[in-house]
Design a protein around this motif. Structure first.
Motif, PDB file in Angstrom:
ATOM      1  N   SER A   1       0.634  -0.768  -0.195  1.00  0.00           N
ATOM      2  CA  SER A   1       0.052  -0.086   0.060  1.00  0.00           C
ATOM      3  C   SER A   1       0.827   1.137   0.045  1.00  0.00           C
ATOM      4  CB  SER A   1      -0.898  -0.070   0.912  1.00  0.00           C
ATOM      5  OG  SER A   1      -0.075  -0.247   2.166  1.00  0.00           O
ATOM      6  N   ARG A   2       2.320   1.561   0.732  1.00  0.00           N
ATOM      7  CA  ARG A   2       2.771   2.811   0.860  1.00  0.00           C
ATOM      8  C   ARG A   2       3.629   2.935  -1.120  1.00  0.00           C
ATOM      9  NH1 ARG A   2       6.827   2.041   5.897  1.00  0.00           N
ATOM     10  NH2 ARG A   2       7.099   4.249   5.338  1.00  0.00           N
ATOM     11  N   TRP A   3       4.032   1.408  -1.140  1.00  0.00           N
ATOM     12  CA  TRP A   3       4.405   1.927  -2.579  1.00  0.00           C
ATOM     13  C   TRP A   3       2.958   2.126  -3.457  1.00  0.00           C
ATOM     14  CZ3 TRP A   3       8.936   2.146  -4.355  1.00  0.00           C
ATOM     15  CH2 TRP A   3       9.764   1.510  -3.888  1.00  0.00           C
ATOM     16  N   ALA A   4       1.919   1.778  -3.642  1.00  0.00           N
ATOM     17  CA  ALA A   4       1.353   2.114  -3.990  1.00  0.00           C
ATOM     18  C   ALA A   4       0.808   3.327  -3.758  1.00  0.00           C
ATOM     19  CB  ALA A   4      -0.223   1.259  -4.147  1.00  0.00           C
ATOM     20  N   GLU A   5       0.528   4.284  -2.764  1.00  0.00           N
ATOM     21  CA  GLU A   5       0.136   5.919  -2.572  1.00  0.00           C
ATOM     22  C   GLU A   5       1.954   6.375  -3.223  1.00  0.00           C
ATOM     23  OE1 GLU A   5      -1.391   8.079  -1.857  1.00  0.00           O
ATOM     24  OE2 GLU A   5      -3.017   6.446  -0.485  1.00  0.00           O
ATOM     25  N   VAL A   6       2.922   5.861  -3.339  1.00  0.00           N
ATOM     26  CA  VAL A   6       4.796   6.845  -4.217  1.00  0.00           C
ATOM     27  C   VAL A   6       4.109   6.967  -5.105  1.00  0.00           C
ATOM     28  CG1 VAL A   6       7.089   6.439  -5.175  1.00  0.00           C
ATOM     29  CG2 VAL A   6       6.199   6.048  -1.818  1.00  0.00           C
TER      30      VAL A   6
ATOM     31  N   VAL B   1      -3.135   0.557 -11.701  1.00  0.00           N
ATOM     32  CA  VAL B   1      -2.320  -1.081 -10.773  1.00  0.00           C
ATOM     33  C   VAL B   1      -0.976  -0.451 -11.138  1.00  0.00           C
ATOM     34  CG1 VAL B   1      -3.613  -2.860 -11.747  1.00  0.00           C
ATOM     35  CG2 VAL B   1      -2.457  -1.645 -13.557  1.00  0.00           C
ATOM     36  N   PHE B   2       0.412  -1.325 -10.516  1.00  0.00           N
ATOM     37  CA  PHE B   2       1.598  -1.008 -10.357  1.00  0.00           C
ATOM     38  C   PHE B   2       2.473  -2.908 -10.115  1.00  0.00           C
ATOM     39  CE2 PHE B   2       1.323  -1.221  -6.428  1.00  0.00           C
ATOM     40  CZ  PHE B   2       2.540  -2.313  -5.534  1.00  0.00           C
ATOM     41  N   SER B   3       3.319  -2.381 -11.062  1.00  0.00           N
ATOM     42  CA  SER B   3       4.030  -3.107 -10.422  1.00  0.00           C
ATOM     43  C   SER B   3       5.745  -3.878  -9.539  1.00  0.00           C
ATOM     44  CB  SER B   3       3.812  -4.394 -11.890  1.00  0.00           C
ATOM     45  OG  SER B   3       2.779  -5.032 -12.523  1.00  0.00           O
ATOM     46  N   LEU B   4       6.151  -3.895  -9.037  1.00  0.00           N
ATOM     47  CA  LEU B   4       7.790  -4.142  -8.793  1.00  0.00           C
ATOM     48  C   LEU B   4       8.140  -5.177  -8.495  1.00  0.00           C
ATOM     49  CD1 LEU B   4       8.698  -0.709  -6.083  1.00  0.00           C
ATOM     50  CD2 LEU B   4       9.314  -3.342  -5.743  1.00  0.00           C
ATOM     51  N   GLY B   5       8.749  -5.008  -9.344  1.00  0.00           N
ATOM     52  CA  GLY B   5      10.735  -6.728  -8.934  1.00  0.00           C
ATOM     53  C   GLY B   5      11.401  -6.336  -8.400  1.00  0.00           C
ATOM     54  N   LEU B   6      12.539  -7.105  -8.937  1.00  0.00           N
ATOM     55  CA  LEU B   6      13.699  -6.671  -8.626  1.00  0.00           C
ATOM     56  C   LEU B   6      14.630  -7.958  -9.358  1.00  0.00           C
ATOM     57  CD1 LEU B   6      13.821  -7.190  -4.423  1.00  0.00           C
ATOM     58  CD2 LEU B   6      14.617  -5.079  -5.951  1.00  0.00           C
ATOM     59  N   ILE B   7      15.997  -7.628  -9.640  1.00  0.00           N
ATOM     60  CA  ILE B   7      16.673  -8.389 -10.607  1.00  0.00           C
ATOM     61  C   ILE B   7      18.116  -7.636 -10.099  1.00  0.00           C
ATOM     62  CG2 ILE B   7      16.304  -7.120 -12.722  1.00  0.00           C
ATOM     63  CD1 ILE B   7      15.912  -9.311 -14.228  1.00  0.00           C
ATOM     64  N   ARG B   8      19.110  -8.747 -10.874  1.00  0.00           N
ATOM     65  CA  ARG B   8      20.380  -8.275 -11.122  1.00  0.00           C
ATOM     66  C   ARG B   8      20.276  -8.364 -12.513  1.00  0.00           C
ATOM     67  NH1 ARG B   8      24.421  -8.334  -7.615  1.00  0.00           N
ATOM     68  NH2 ARG B   8      23.403  -9.144  -5.918  1.00  0.00           N
TER      69      ARG B   8
ATOM     70  N   ALA C   1      -0.996  -4.528  -9.322  1.00  0.00           N
ATOM     71  CA  ALA C   1      -1.529  -4.527  -7.842  1.00  0.00           C
ATOM     72  C   ALA C   1      -1.669  -2.872  -7.817  1.00  0.00           C
ATOM     73  CB  ALA C   1      -0.048  -4.362  -6.700  1.00  0.00           C
ATOM     74  N   PRO C   2      -3.050  -3.054  -7.323  1.00  0.00           N
ATOM     75  CA  PRO C   2      -3.854  -1.906  -6.319  1.00  0.00           C
ATOM     76  C   PRO C   2      -2.953  -0.568  -6.440  1.00  0.00           C
ATOM     77  CG  PRO C   2      -4.638  -3.253  -5.550  1.00  0.00           C
ATOM     78  CD  PRO C   2      -3.675  -4.131  -5.591  1.00  0.00           C
ATOM     79  N   ILE C   3      -3.313   0.629  -7.091  1.00  0.00           N
ATOM     80  CA  ILE C   3      -3.296   2.137  -7.161  1.00  0.00           C
ATOM     81  C   ILE C   3      -4.707   2.749  -6.338  1.00  0.00           C
ATOM     82  CG2 ILE C   3      -0.905   1.804  -7.969  1.00  0.00           C
ATOM     83  CD1 ILE C   3      -2.035   3.726  -9.866  1.00  0.00           C
TER      84      ILE C   3
END
Length: 308
Positions: free
Chosen positions: A29-34, A126-133, A166-168
């Motif tokens: 939810s905090r990332w969604a607000e960002v 919606v938003f998506s957030l992930g990690l990769i090297r 995910a929802p924003i």
């Protein structure tokens, strides 16, 4: 949190960064607000009246990623990295935003390091957030004149998604019919535009950014308040306007069967008097949500911040 892709190599540092991010924001939810805040900043609706990605200039679209990084740092207080944007769980992490999934441009300084990759769609909320090297195996062969490259197909499949679509908080101006939005902006006066917004968005969540945009004013609370704002103006039409900052108003929303507003959201509803114990108790009287087309014969109660 999604499970690691079958293509991804084991990476203890990536695991530690993922765990740290999730510990700070378990539900996203905090990332969604960002993300919501960054869209609202780039639209600058209070000054421009804009609310759609297509209304932005090319340079503004390019600047979105920088604002996203700044807002994320402010929200989570990440340490700055030596060669990257952040240091999370003691590891260097570079933040990258792209409006199109997979189109992140990766500079040489992130090669071999971890990247936090994010994307979003304001129309779909919606938003998506992930990690990769960013290893050589995951990078495209070509590079632009700044020596930046992008993820190849294997790299895109190997992103460790923490949140996917995910929802924003939704931009109500993108949810309403375009004719309704045009009707809102038809008035020359911010007060009238705000009133029309709450009429047409009845029963739907309205983020404060949308109020600022239609009012073309930063002080959204002034346009909504009882004295001179939408609450007072729309009471004779049977409207109550609830704000999720107040616990009591969230409870009223629940009792009326409305979506529960967050601290930065409003929801309006047409109400009529009801029998005791039915609907919501508002200022000592019971009220229920009016049926479509039901006549309003009694003004709705007017809430102020002092009431709840």
């Amino acid at each position: 949190m999604t499970t690691p892709d079958a293509f991804a190599e084991p990476d203890a540092e990536l695991d530690e960064v993922a765990e740290a991010i999730l510990a700070l924001d378990p539900d996203g939810s905090r990332w969604a607000e960002v993300v919501r805040h960054t869209y609202d900043m780039i639209y600058n609706g209070a000054e421009t009246g804009r609310f759609h990605w297509l209304q932005l200039m090319k340079t503004e679209k390019t600047h979105f990623g920088t604002l996203f990084e700044i807002n994320a740092q402010r929200e989570f207080e990440f340490d700055g990295g030596d060669a990257t944007d952040f240091r999370i769980a003691g590891h260097e992490v570079d933040a990258k935003w792209s409006q199109k999934e997979g189109a992140w441009m990766l500079p040489p300084e992130v090669f071999g390091r971890l990247a936090l990759v994010a994307t979003g769609n304001d129309e779909e909320a919606v938003f998506s957030l992930g990690l990769i090297r960013v290893t050589a195996d995951y990078r495209s062969v070509g590079a632009n004149r700044d020596q930046k490259s992008s993820l190849n197909a294997l790299g895109r499949r190997s992103v460790r998604w923490l949140w996917k679509n995910a929802p924003i908080p939704a931009n109500i101006l993108l949810q309403l019919d375009r004719k309704e939005v045009d009707a809102i902006f038809a008035s020359k006066h911010g007060t009238q535009r705000t009133n029309q917004l709450f009429r047409l968005a009845e029963g739907q969540l309205v983020h404060r950014g949308a109020v600022r945009t239609v009012a073309m004013q930063l002080d959204d609370q002034r346009r909504v308040r009882a004295n001179g704002g939408a609450r007072g103006a729309l009471a004779s039409e049977g409207f109550v306007i609830l704000n999720g900052f107040w616990v009591g108003q969230r409870a009223i929303a629940a009792d009326l069967g409305l979506p529960i507003p967050g601290a930065k959201e409003y929801v309006s509803a047409r109400v009529v008097p009801s029998e005791r114990g039915q609907g919501a108790n508002i200022l000592g009287g019971y009220w229920r949500r009016a049926e479509p087309g039901e006549a309003i014969t009694v003004s709705a109660p007017v809430l102020t911040k002092d009431d709840l």
